[in-house]
Structures are given as C-alpha cells and as structure tokens.
Scaffold this motif. Sequence first.
Motif, PDB file in Angstrom:
ATOM      1  N   GLU A  15       0.806  -1.220   0.000  1.00 55.83           N
ATOM      2  CA  GLU A  15       0.000   0.000   0.000  1.00 55.83           C
ATOM      3  C   GLU A  15       0.838   1.268   0.000  1.00 55.83           C
ATOM      4  N   GLY A  16       2.159   1.120   0.069  1.00 61.01           N
ATOM      5  CA  GLY A  16       3.029   2.288  -0.017  1.00 61.01           C
ATOM      6  C   GLY A  16       3.351   2.958   1.296  1.00 61.01           C
ATOM      7  N   TYR A  17       2.874   2.385   2.408  1.00 66.75           N
ATOM      8  CA  TYR A  17       3.179   2.981   3.702  1.00 66.75           C
ATOM      9  C   TYR A  17       4.596   2.646   4.144  1.00 66.75           C
ATOM     10  N   LEU A  18       5.123   1.560   3.636  1.00 65.68           N
ATOM     11  CA  LEU A  18       6.503   1.186   3.901  1.00 65.68           C
ATOM     12  C   LEU A  18       7.194   0.867   2.580  1.00 65.68           C
ATOM     13  N   ARG A  19       8.509   0.915   2.583  1.00 63.21           N
ATOM     14  CA  ARG A  19       9.300   0.436   1.454  1.00 63.21           C
ATOM     15  C   ARG A  19      10.424  -0.430   2.012  1.00 63.21           C
ATOM     16  N   ARG A  20      10.848  -1.394   1.210  1.00 67.25           N
ATOM     17  CA  ARG A  20      11.883  -2.313   1.669  1.00 67.25           C
ATOM     18  C   ARG A  20      13.146  -2.124   0.848  1.00 67.25           C
ATOM     19  N   ALA A  21      14.271  -2.056   1.520  1.00 61.87           N
ATOM     20  CA  ALA A  21      15.566  -1.912   0.855  1.00 61.87           C
ATOM     21  C   ALA A  21      16.616  -2.645   1.667  1.00 61.87           C
ATOM     22  N   ASP A  22      17.360  -3.541   1.001  1.00 65.20           N
ATOM     23  CA  ASP A  22      18.425  -4.304   1.662  1.00 65.20           C
ATOM     24  C   ASP A  22      17.925  -5.053   2.892  1.00 65.20           C
ATOM     25  N   GLY A  23      16.709  -5.589   2.799  1.00 63.64           N
ATOM     26  CA  GLY A  23      16.168  -6.391   3.883  1.00 63.64           C
ATOM     27  C   GLY A  23      15.636  -5.589   5.053  1.00 63.64           C
ATOM     28  N   LYS A  24      15.615  -4.264   4.933  1.00 63.73           N
ATOM     29  CA  LYS A  24      15.117  -3.409   6.011  1.00 63.73           C
ATOM     30  C   LYS A  24      13.915  -2.609   5.517  1.00 63.73           C
ATOM     31  N   PHE A  25      13.102  -2.192   6.480  1.00 59.95           N
ATOM     32  CA  PHE A  25      11.887  -1.460   6.153  1.00 59.95           C
ATOM     33  C   PHE A  25      12.006   0.001   6.584  1.00 59.95           C
ATOM     34  N   PHE A  26      11.508   0.883   5.703  1.00 60.02           N
ATOM     35  CA  PHE A  26      11.519   2.326   5.937  1.00 60.02           C
ATOM     36  C   PHE A  26      10.112   2.863   5.631  1.00 60.02           C
ATOM     37  N   TYR A  27       9.854   4.098   6.084  1.00 60.12           N
ATOM     38  CA  TYR A  27       8.584   4.726   5.747  1.00 60.12           C
ATOM     39  C   TYR A  27       8.493   4.946   4.237  1.00 60.12           C
ATOM     40  N   GLY A  28       7.266   4.766   3.679  1.00 60.15           N
ATOM     41  CA  GLY A  28       7.034   4.972   2.264  1.00 60.15           C
ATOM     42  C   GLY A  28       6.340   6.287   1.976  1.00 60.15           C
ATOM     43  N   GLU A  29       6.016   6.491   0.697  1.00 62.68           N
ATOM     44  CA  GLU A  29       5.434   7.763   0.275  1.00 62.68           C
ATOM     45  C   GLU A  29       4.049   8.001   0.865  1.00 62.68           C
ATOM     46  N   SER A  30       3.297   6.943   1.127  1.00 62.68           N
ATOM     47  CA  SER A  30       1.947   7.133   1.675  1.00 62.68           C
ATOM     48  C   SER A  30       1.993   7.745   3.066  1.00 62.68           C
ATOM     49  N   VAL A  31       3.030   7.405   3.848  1.00 60.72           N
ATOM     50  CA  VAL A  31       3.192   8.018   5.169  1.00 60.72           C
ATOM     51  C   VAL A  31       3.520   9.498   5.018  1.00 60.72           C
ATOM     52  N   ASP A  32       4.340   9.824   4.008  1.00 57.51           N
ATOM     53  CA  ASP A  32       4.627  11.235   3.750  1.00 57.51           C
ATOM     54  C   ASP A  32       3.345  11.985   3.412  1.00 57.51           C
ATOM     55  N   GLY A  33       2.444  11.311   2.676  1.00 61.01           N
ATOM     56  CA  GLY A  33       1.177  11.935   2.335  1.00 61.01           C
ATOM     57  C   GLY A  33       0.330  12.244   3.552  1.00 61.01           C
ATOM     58  N   ILE A  34       0.381  11.348   4.552  1.00 61.46           N
ATOM     59  CA  ILE A  34      -0.347  11.595   5.795  1.00 61.46           C
ATOM     60  C   ILE A  34       0.192  12.847   6.470  1.00 61.46           C
ATOM     61  N   GLY A  35       1.519  12.981   6.476  1.00 56.50           N
ATOM     62  CA  GLY A  35       2.128  14.151   7.086  1.00 56.50           C
ATOM     63  C   GLY A  35       1.737  15.427   6.365  1.00 56.50           C
ATOM     64  N   ARG A  36       1.709  15.374   5.026  1.00 55.84           N
ATOM     65  CA  ARG A  36       1.323  16.561   4.281  1.00 55.84           C
ATOM     66  C   ARG A  36      -0.139  16.904   4.519  1.00 55.84           C
ATOM     67  N   ALA A  37      -0.982  15.872   4.637  1.00 56.25           N
ATOM     68  CA  ALA A  37      -2.402  16.119   4.912  1.00 56.25           C
ATOM     69  C   ALA A  37      -2.574  16.791   6.268  1.00 56.25           C
ATOM     70  N   ASP A  38      -1.778  16.357   7.253  1.00 54.01           N
ATOM     71  CA  ASP A  38      -1.844  16.965   8.578  1.00 54.01           C
ATOM     72  C   ASP A  38      -1.419  18.430   8.507  1.00 54.01           C
ATOM     73  N   ASP A  39      -0.374  18.712   7.698  1.00 49.28           N
ATOM     74  CA  ASP A  39       0.059  20.093   7.522  1.00 49.28           C
ATOM     75  C   ASP A  39      -1.035  20.921   6.879  1.00 49.28           C
ATOM     76  N   ARG A  40      -1.720  20.329   5.871  1.00 54.13           N
ATOM     77  CA  ARG A  40      -2.790  21.070   5.205  1.00 54.13           C
ATOM     78  C   ARG A  40      -3.949  21.344   6.154  1.00 54.13           C
ATOM     79  N   GLN A  41      -4.268  20.383   7.013  1.00 53.33           N
ATOM     80  CA  GLN A  41      -5.332  20.609   7.986  1.00 53.33           C
ATOM     81  C   GLN A  41      -4.962  21.751   8.919  1.00 53.33           C
TER      82      GLN A  41
END
Length: 274
Positions: free
Chosen positions: A81-107
């Motif tokens: 769903e894009g909330y996480l991304r995987r690289a080298d066997g590790k998980f990081f935040y994905g673009e969908s989480v960034d979208g949540i942050g931007r939505a919070d800023d817009r609110q």
Amino acid sequence: MDQIAEPSRTVRTGGVARSPTPASPPGRGRQPTLITSVQRALRLLEAVGGFLQGATAKQLARTAGLPLGTTYHLLRTLTHEGYLRRADGKFFYGESVDGIGRADDRQSERHDLRGRMEQLRDELGAAVYFALYQDGEVHVVDTAAGPGQPAVEPWADFRATAHAHAIGQCLLGQLPEDARRDHLARHPPVGLTPSTLADESAVLRRLSSLRPTMPVLERQEYALGTVCAAVPITVGAVVATMAVSLPVEQAARLTAAAGQLRRSVGAMTPSFVL
C-alpha cells in the motif's frame, strides 16, 4: 459435595436426534478483528519510526511485541500500500506516510486560514468567503460570518451562477478563454436580478477585461440587497479567491473593503490552497 453432571441434551431436527454443537471456549478459535489488525499495523508503523537506518522484520516484531508471522503479513500489506518500502532487507517509511504528514500540515494550514478569515471578518465588518475552482466547478470552501456580518443567502446554486457573483467572476477571470467558454456552455448565463449580465458574449467580454491582481466588484447581480468583492489567488495551477459581502446599505464601503482584503490576502502565505 460431589457435583452432579448435567445430563446431555439432544435437539430433534427433522425427526433425527442430534447433540448440540458445543460452544467454543472463550479466547479460542477467534479470528483477529479488523480493529485489532489496524492496531497492530499502527504499532508496526510506530516501530519503524524508532529505527533511523531502517529495521528488519525480526527487529520490528520484537519492538512491536507481535508474532513474527503476523509481522511478515502486515509488512507485506503495508509495503504493497506504499506505507513502507523495503531496501536491503530493512523497512523504511514509504510515500503514503509522507502523504499523511502533508495532509496533517494542510489541515493545520486550513485551521490557520479559518482563524485569519474570522479576523478579516471582524476587521472589515463583512462576511468573508474562500472558494476554489476545481473540476470545472465553483466550490465555496469556507465562510466566516457573524450576527453583524451575515453571509449571502445562496438562493441560486453558486456553481451554476458563477457569471453573476463576484466569487464566480473572479474565478472564471483567472481561467483561459476556452475554459471560460466551456464553463458557460455547461452553465449558460441567466438573469437573476435586473443587474445581472445574462448574455454570454457580454459575460466573456467582462471576464476578459478583469485585471489579474485586482478585486472584482459586483453590485446586486446575484442577490438584491447585497454587494460583493473578490480577490484572485493563483498558486501554480490552483485557482482560488477570497471575497467579502456587504448589505447594499453599506455599498459605499465596498471599494475600501476590497482594497484592504487585497492587501491582507497579499500578505498571507497561500499554501493552504494546495
């Protein structure tokens, strides 16, 4: 004292005696509820935030206190769903989480906008409006009115009567001519009051004469007894406006109120329209 076992009971169905199905013991055989799955997913997302360099599934399972199998399943879903991304066997935040942050800023920005509109209402002694032109239509996003600053009664659909009110004229004036013609083809001008321009050619001429940064003034074209002014706000491809309305008895204040509104809007950071 010895306990006496309750005799078993049978249920007859269609003349055949059957023993009742035993109830499942509490806590056994139950599938996780939807809210439980959501809670677990949120715990995983929170856990990812604690690892600046990313985290493995085992690290996240241990941090979130979840079974490894459940963790793998949720990580696959969150990554898909894009909330996480995987690289080298590790998980990081994905673009969908960034979208949540931007939505919070817009609110937050919209909340700040509301406060500024209320301040302008009190400073100008007039109802204040914020509107956008989106998907080919006029959308009044918010209105700040009060007992002494009544809002215009929307007796005719604002979307279909953009030619008649300052908000619509200001928004249409910011569009290319082909977009104006398209709008008027879908919403042909009609006479709402004796002051309304109801001829499409006349409306187009008026719109083309509007200056990009100047207020649009409208006197009793949409509603008798009301005068309005609107200031254009253009950020990138977004078309927006802020407007004020006054009772016709205060029409002499309209030009000054429009000028003050223009200065106030010019001093604002219009990121709230994005």
